[in-house]
Design a protein around this motif. Structure first.
Motif, short mmCIF file in Angstrom:
data_model
loop_
_atom_site.label_atom_id
_atom_site.label_comp_id
_atom_site.label_asym_id
_atom_site.label_seq_id
_atom_site.Cartn_x
_atom_site.Cartn_y
_atom_site.Cartn_z
N LYS A 150 0.88 -1.17 0.00
CA LYS A 150 0.00 0.00 0.00
C LYS A 150 0.92 1.23 0.00
CE LYS A 150 -3.67 -2.53 0.13
NZ LYS A 150 -4.50 -2.67 -1.08
N LYS A 151 0.94 1.93 -1.13
CA LYS A 151 1.95 2.96 -1.34
C LYS A 151 1.88 4.13 -0.37
CE LYS A 151 2.50 2.10 -6.32
NZ LYS A 151 2.60 2.72 -7.65
N ASP A 152 0.68 4.41 0.16
CA ASP A 152 0.56 5.56 1.06
C ASP A 152 0.86 5.21 2.50
OD1 ASP A 152 -1.68 3.93 1.28
OD2 ASP A 152 -3.04 5.60 1.74
N MET A 153 1.17 3.94 2.78
CA MET A 153 1.48 3.52 4.14
C MET A 153 2.96 3.69 4.44
SD MET A 153 -0.94 0.24 4.92
CE MET A 153 -2.71 0.46 5.08
N ILE A 154 3.27 3.86 5.72
CA ILE A 154 4.64 4.09 6.16
C ILE A 154 5.40 2.77 6.21
CG2 ILE A 154 6.08 4.77 8.12
CD1 ILE A 154 3.91 6.86 8.79
N ILE A 155 6.60 2.77 5.63
CA ILE A 155 7.51 1.65 5.79
C ILE A 155 8.52 2.07 6.86
CG2 ILE A 155 8.76 2.47 3.73
CD1 ILE A 155 9.93 -0.36 3.51
N ASP A 156 8.43 1.45 8.01
CA ASP A 156 9.18 1.92 9.17
C ASP A 156 10.59 1.32 9.18
OD1 ASP A 156 9.89 2.89 11.77
OD2 ASP A 156 7.75 3.01 12.21
N LEU A 157 11.49 1.93 8.39
CA LEU A 157 12.87 1.47 8.31
C LEU A 157 13.70 2.10 9.43
CD1 LEU A 157 13.59 1.77 4.47
CD2 LEU A 157 12.66 -0.19 5.71
N GLY A 206 9.00 5.96 11.93
CA GLY A 206 7.70 6.39 11.41
C GLY A 206 7.13 7.64 12.02
N SER A 207 7.34 7.86 13.32
CA SER A 207 6.77 9.04 13.97
C SER A 207 7.74 10.22 13.96
CB SER A 207 6.41 8.70 15.43
OG SER A 207 7.57 8.33 16.16
N ILE A 208 8.99 9.98 13.55
CA ILE A 208 10.02 11.03 13.58
C ILE A 208 10.35 11.52 12.18
CG2 ILE A 208 12.39 11.56 14.28
CD1 ILE A 208 12.12 9.14 16.24
N ASN A 209 10.56 10.59 11.27
CA ASN A 209 10.99 10.91 9.91
C ASN A 209 10.38 9.87 8.96
OD1 ASN A 209 12.32 11.76 7.63
ND2 ASN A 209 14.38 11.52 8.44
N PRO A 210 9.07 9.95 8.72
CA PRO A 210 8.37 8.88 8.00
C PRO A 210 8.77 8.77 6.52
CG PRO A 210 6.91 10.73 8.35
CD PRO A 210 8.16 11.03 9.12
N LEU A 211 8.84 7.52 6.07
CA LEU A 211 9.05 7.20 4.66
C LEU A 211 7.92 6.28 4.24
CD1 LEU A 211 11.01 7.16 2.12
CD2 LEU A 211 11.89 5.01 3.07
N ARG A 212 7.31 6.55 3.10
CA ARG A 212 6.19 5.74 2.63
C ARG A 212 6.63 4.82 1.50
NH1 ARG A 212 1.91 7.61 5.37
NH2 ARG A 212 2.14 9.72 6.24
N TRP A 213 5.87 3.74 1.31
CA TRP A 213 6.23 2.74 0.30
C TRP A 213 6.34 3.37 -1.09
CZ3 TRP A 213 7.98 -2.07 1.09
CH2 TRP A 213 7.76 -2.66 2.33
N GLY A 214 5.43 4.29 -1.40
CA GLY A 214 5.48 4.96 -2.69
C GLY A 214 6.76 5.76 -2.88
N GLN A 215 7.22 6.41 -1.80
CA GLN A 215 8.48 7.15 -1.86
C GLN A 215 9.65 6.19 -2.05
OE1 GLN A 215 7.54 9.17 2.04
NE2 GLN A 215 8.48 10.92 1.01
N LEU A 216 9.60 5.07 -1.35
CA LEU A 216 10.67 4.07 -1.48
C LEU A 216 10.75 3.55 -2.91
CD1 LEU A 216 12.85 2.29 -0.18
CD2 LEU A 216 11.05 0.61 0.32
N GLU A 217 9.60 3.35 -3.55
CA GLU A 217 9.58 2.89 -4.93
C GLU A 217 10.32 3.88 -5.84
OE1 GLU A 217 6.28 1.62 -8.35
OE2 GLU A 217 5.73 3.02 -6.74
N GLY A 263 9.78 -2.19 -13.55
CA GLY A 263 8.64 -2.72 -12.82
C GLY A 263 8.04 -1.66 -11.92
N SER A 264 7.12 -2.08 -11.06
CA SER A 264 6.44 -1.13 -10.18
C SER A 264 5.80 -1.86 -9.01
CB SER A 264 5.37 -0.36 -10.96
OG SER A 264 4.37 -1.24 -11.44
N TYR A 265 5.47 -1.08 -7.97
CA TYR A 265 4.72 -1.62 -6.85
C TYR A 265 3.25 -1.69 -7.23
CZ TYR A 265 8.78 -0.81 -3.81
OH TYR A 265 10.02 -0.84 -3.24
#
Length: 296
Positions: A77-84, A117-128, A149-151
């Motif tokens: 889900k591209k708008d969700m946060i990927i908590d790396l 995620g609560s400090i410096n969030p990155l989302r799946w769409g951004q990671l793509e 390819g794509s997500y």
């Protein structure tokens, strides 16, 4: 049997982490205990070297798959946060938390969430976007196909693309390898990749909000020198720069590919780009003629 044991946990990894914490609560007694909960641990931010890592666990497998041109689809889900969280950040937090417990002992179990995620969030769409740009900027050696390819946010579309973009090309390449007297490996690689993708799906289609209030409080208790030495403040991390280092680290430390070969790798990647475009044009012509023959 596994499903009955782990209950509502997504996998055995999450189950055993919860089991370990439960054991600490029931069996810890009077021991001073600190629990560090890292989210998705990835390559180093700064130490020992930017981008350092030594395995293909977690998202690193996807970085490697996209970089080598094998992985063309991923379900999330591209708008969700990927908590790396970089590995050195979690280690620095663990050291600081141990100091805190050692200098001010308490019978209460202290829990610190090492998350971004609560400090410096990155989302799946951004990671793509950032990831694709990075693997093309710093291509890996001998890519099978030009990275692309794509997500996908549709599970059905993702499954279709797994078959058409992963499995079918793998069977074709292994058939060609067998005919040339070489060992077929691509089918096995793709099967392992699909298994890894399935394991990540739960975390790529859900997100959680983790409190880091006590992490920020701990950071303020450190001296300025210790804050620099044992840095675990992610607010200053630049995700575009980090993803670049992550890709270069996967290339250098996992695949053992010297950065001096980047120019050669870029030439090979460009060649694979044009080969792919020529094949796409050829297939378009073939299917166009077939359509004309059948319906005109």
């Amino acid at each position: 049997m596994t499903a009955q044991i782990i209950g509502d946990k997504p996998n055995t990894y999450a189950f055993t982490k919860a089991l370990g914490e439960s054991a600490l609560v029931t069996e810890g007694g009077c021991l001073p205990i600190v629990v560090i909960r890292p989210s998705i641990v990835v390559a180093a931010w700064k130490e020992p070297l930017p981008g350092w890592l030594d395995n293909l666990n977690g998202p690193t497998g996807s970085v490697a798959g996209v970089g080598k041109g094998v992985m063309r689809t991923f379900y999330c889900k591209k708008d969700m946060i990927i908590d790396l969280v970089p590995v050195d950040v979690s280690i620095n937090l663990a050291i600081a938390a141990a100091w805190k417990m050692g200098s001010k002992p308490t019978k209460t179990i202290l829990v610190y969430n090492s998350t971004s995620g609560s400090i410096n969030p990155l989302r799946w769409g951004q990671l793509e976007t950032l990831g694709m740009a990075a693997v093309r900027k710093y291509p890996m050696e001998n890519v099978v196909r030009y990275p692309g390819g794509s997500y996908k946010e549709s599970a059905i579309l993702h499954k279709i693309c797994q078959v058409t973009l992963h499995s079918l090309p793998a069977y074709l390449m292994d058939t060609m390898a067998y005919m040339m007297g070489k060992k077929p490996v691509m089918i096995r690689v793709v099967e392992k990749m699909h298994k890894a993708q399935k394991a990540i799906e739960y975390f790529a289609t859900n997100e959680w909000a983790w409190s880091t209030d006590n992490v920020e409080k701990l950071n303020m208790e450190l001296t300025e020198v210790d804050r620099q030495t044992f840095n675990f403040d992610l607010s200053a991390l630049s995700w575009p720069d980090f993803i670049d280092d992550y890709v270069k680290g996967t290339r250098q430390f996992v695949f053992k590919e010297d950065l001096a070969t980047l120019d050669q790798a870029r030439r090979h990647s460009d060649k694979m780009f044009w080969i792919e475009k020529c094949l796409q044009i050829l297939l378009f012509i073939v299917f166009g003629k077939l359509f004309t023959w059948l319906f005109c």
